[in-house]
Design a protein around this motif. Sequence first.
Motif, PDB file in Angstrom:
ATOM      1  N   ASN A  62       0.832  -1.274   0.056  1.00 27.95           N
ATOM      2  CA  ASN A  62      -0.117  -0.045  -0.016  1.00 27.95           C
ATOM      3  C   ASN A  62       0.786   1.150   0.078  1.00 27.95           C
ATOM      4  O   ASN A  62       0.613   2.201   0.913  1.00 27.95           O
ATOM      5  CB  ASN A  62      -0.895  -0.008   0.983  1.00 27.95           C
ATOM      6  CG  ASN A  62      -1.978   1.109   0.964  1.00 27.95           C
ATOM      7  OD1 ASN A  62      -2.282   1.696  -0.004  1.00 27.95           O
ATOM      8  ND2 ASN A  62      -2.784   1.454   2.012  1.00 27.95           N
TER       9      ASN A  62
ATOM     10  N   SER B 259      -4.995   7.014  -2.055  1.00 32.27           N
ATOM     11  CA  SER B 259      -4.278   5.856  -1.578  1.00 32.27           C
ATOM     12  C   SER B 259      -4.806   4.811  -2.521  1.00 32.27           C
ATOM     13  O   SER B 259      -5.729   4.920  -2.972  1.00 32.27           O
ATOM     14  CB  SER B 259      -4.448   5.390  -0.107  1.00 32.27           C
ATOM     15  OG  SER B 259      -5.430   4.581   0.075  1.00 32.27           O
TER      16      SER B 259
ATOM     17  N   ARG C  90      -6.006   2.184  -1.886  1.00 34.60           N
ATOM     18  CA  ARG C  90      -7.101   1.360  -1.314  1.00 34.60           C
ATOM     19  C   ARG C  90      -8.217   1.983  -2.079  1.00 34.60           C
ATOM     20  O   ARG C  90      -9.362   1.359  -2.136  1.00 34.60           O
ATOM     21  CB  ARG C  90      -7.287   1.788   0.099  1.00 34.60           C
ATOM     22  CG  ARG C  90      -6.253   1.053   0.925  1.00 34.60           C
ATOM     23  CD  ARG C  90      -6.611   0.930   2.425  1.00 34.60           C
ATOM     24  NE  ARG C  90      -5.683   0.104   3.225  1.00 34.60           N
ATOM     25  CZ  ARG C  90      -5.727  -1.137   2.986  1.00 34.60           C
ATOM     26  NH1 ARG C  90      -6.252  -1.866   2.179  1.00 34.60           N
ATOM     27  NH2 ARG C  90      -4.543  -1.837   3.917  1.00 34.60           N
TER      28      ARG C  90
ATOM     29  N   ILE D 267      -4.561  -5.648   0.067  1.00 35.15           N
ATOM     30  CA  ILE D 267      -3.780  -4.176  -0.213  1.00 35.15           C
ATOM     31  C   ILE D 267      -2.975  -4.222   1.271  1.00 35.15           C
ATOM     32  O   ILE D 267      -3.377  -4.108   2.098  1.00 35.15           O
ATOM     33  CB  ILE D 267      -4.582  -3.238  -0.516  1.00 35.15           C
ATOM     34  CG1 ILE D 267      -5.440  -3.525  -1.928  1.00 35.15           C
ATOM     35  CG2 ILE D 267      -3.819  -1.869  -0.645  1.00 35.15           C
ATOM     36  CD1 ILE D 267      -6.246  -2.608  -2.313  1.00 35.15           C
ATOM     37  N   GLY D 268      -1.760  -3.912   1.337  1.00 37.12           N
ATOM     38  CA  GLY D 268      -0.923  -3.597   2.391  1.00 37.12           C
ATOM     39  C   GLY D 268      -0.716  -4.827   3.339  1.00 37.12           C
ATOM     40  O   GLY D 268      -0.113  -4.791   4.360  1.00 37.12           O
TER      41      GLY D 268
END
Length: 560
Positions: A241, A252, A254, A290-291
């Motif tokens: 991310n 972001s 996201r 994600i991340g």
Amino acid sequence: MGSGACPALLHLVVEIYLRLLAERNTSSLRFLLTLKDLNLLTFECTVLNVSWRRAIPKGIPPLNIAQKQTNKKTPCQRGPALLERYAVRRLPFARLGERDVAFFERLLPGRALTAQEEVKPFNVDWLKSVRGCSQLVLKPQTTAEVSQVLRYCYEKNLAVNPQGGNTGLVGGSVPVFDEIILSTALMNQVISFDKVSGILVCQAGCVLERLNEYVEEQGFIMPLDLGAKGSCHIGGNVATNAGGLRLLRYGSLRGTVLGLEVVLADGSVLDCLTSLRKDNTGYDLKQLFIGSEGTLGVITAVSILCPQKPKAVNVAFLGCQSFAKVLETFTTCRAMLGEILSAYEFMDEKCMELVERHLKLSSPVADSPFYVLIETSGSNSSHDEEKLNNFLEQAMASGLVTDGTVATDDKKIKRLWSLRERITEALTHEGYVYKYDISLPVGKLYDLVDDMRARLGQSAKNVVGYGHLGDGNLHLNITAESYSHSLLDAIEPFVYEWTARCSGSISAEHGLGFKKKQFIQYSKPRGAVVLMQQFKAMLDPKGILNPYKTLPSAPEWGLC
Ligand SMILES: O=C(O)CC[C@@H](O)C(=O)O
Ligand SMILES: [Zn+2]
């Protein structure tokens, strides 16, 4: 042998002997091998599975003795120090055997690397601060190949380290022990690009800068930009991310990632590679990956929304006399520039000194305690320039800014950006760099740098602050000639406690990787960490994906 080397070698022998004794795992063969080649120390010691913290008696120097003896900085001197610090032990995964290698060579002909020289660069992180000892790098080209690799590893209980461009800063992208490296380097194809919606679908191993060039030709840009763009992979960006320099404007990943294809630990393929702006059918599973730093699945393809390439871009580089003025300038420019503001970055005078000294870049403005880089991106150059000029007039007239320069042409814009983007690179010339990537209420951003500087005094060479002020993200970097436990003890946990007191985040955009995972509790409540452990256990029951990363490993954290 020179006279200074004898005590050092003696210390080394005693130290290794004590460690082996403590582990009751003595193998004279390994012991001799270790002594034969000091550069292999990391490898041997990690394979031995030693719990360093327990084994090292006080007063005996750690393994950076190898550095003293050879007077040469090698990445391996830092590996054991970190293993010691985090008391990490190799988990009971299977060890790679000849049959495994033969299987992978059949599956990926010419793309299963085992030669030591070829594998070596994949074992060391970009900062040269951590080093693993993998003996195999796999380079699949397709999702089906990734799936077959993981199905095999899952069945055989072999640990896997997914790796993109290996530009991470928290030790998340390299193995800790002998995990197989699964590189996305050859998964570099664009799958589709829709010129109407600006939606790009591509494989995970596409290099960010190449993607940006590709979409630019069609009138778009990637929604993220970072200093490592020339090497980092989009899959790695999504897995961590990554934030970067455009987050203030485009948000972001996201928000901009619309879909993902992920291969799970057991080899099954999760196809969530949709390209829809709106989709409220059930849980948004892609957000889990994600991340997640490759700990829940291997991202193999990404669908991402690209903004229109702005027709007019301007950059202003300004000098401010205090951090209070940097903040006031931010408030003023937000009010006056509105929707065209696309970046607000800051750096302190020490950063400027280092980029000038090490990279031979020159400051375009008079010496100041702080510098600010403001970027505008819009669709009408005269409108944007007028707005920017009005803002600059006001900022100068009110004394917020004491000197400045503006760029409208590409070449000068790049020159100004490199002063900010290349700080990380400049810092590496100073020796060992302790890196902190902190989110804080923006008003308190620089207080942490001041407090840290006062706390460390002469024991640190430099304490610098820079970062994405517009996002409330500080990069606090501390340098010293070489790594030292006592300096690290002075920095941590102080830096994390300070951050937690302000309800900040101990990792704003770099992730937790290997180096920060033990500190997650400063930013997340226990219940949240336990739930993360449960997700991990559900998606990767054998824990083969990027082990030792992101989630804390101590037994007090329950499931692990
Ligand atoms: O090196 C760092 O600490 C920050 C790297 C990167 O996130 C940046 O913003 O330049
Ligand atoms: Zn950053």
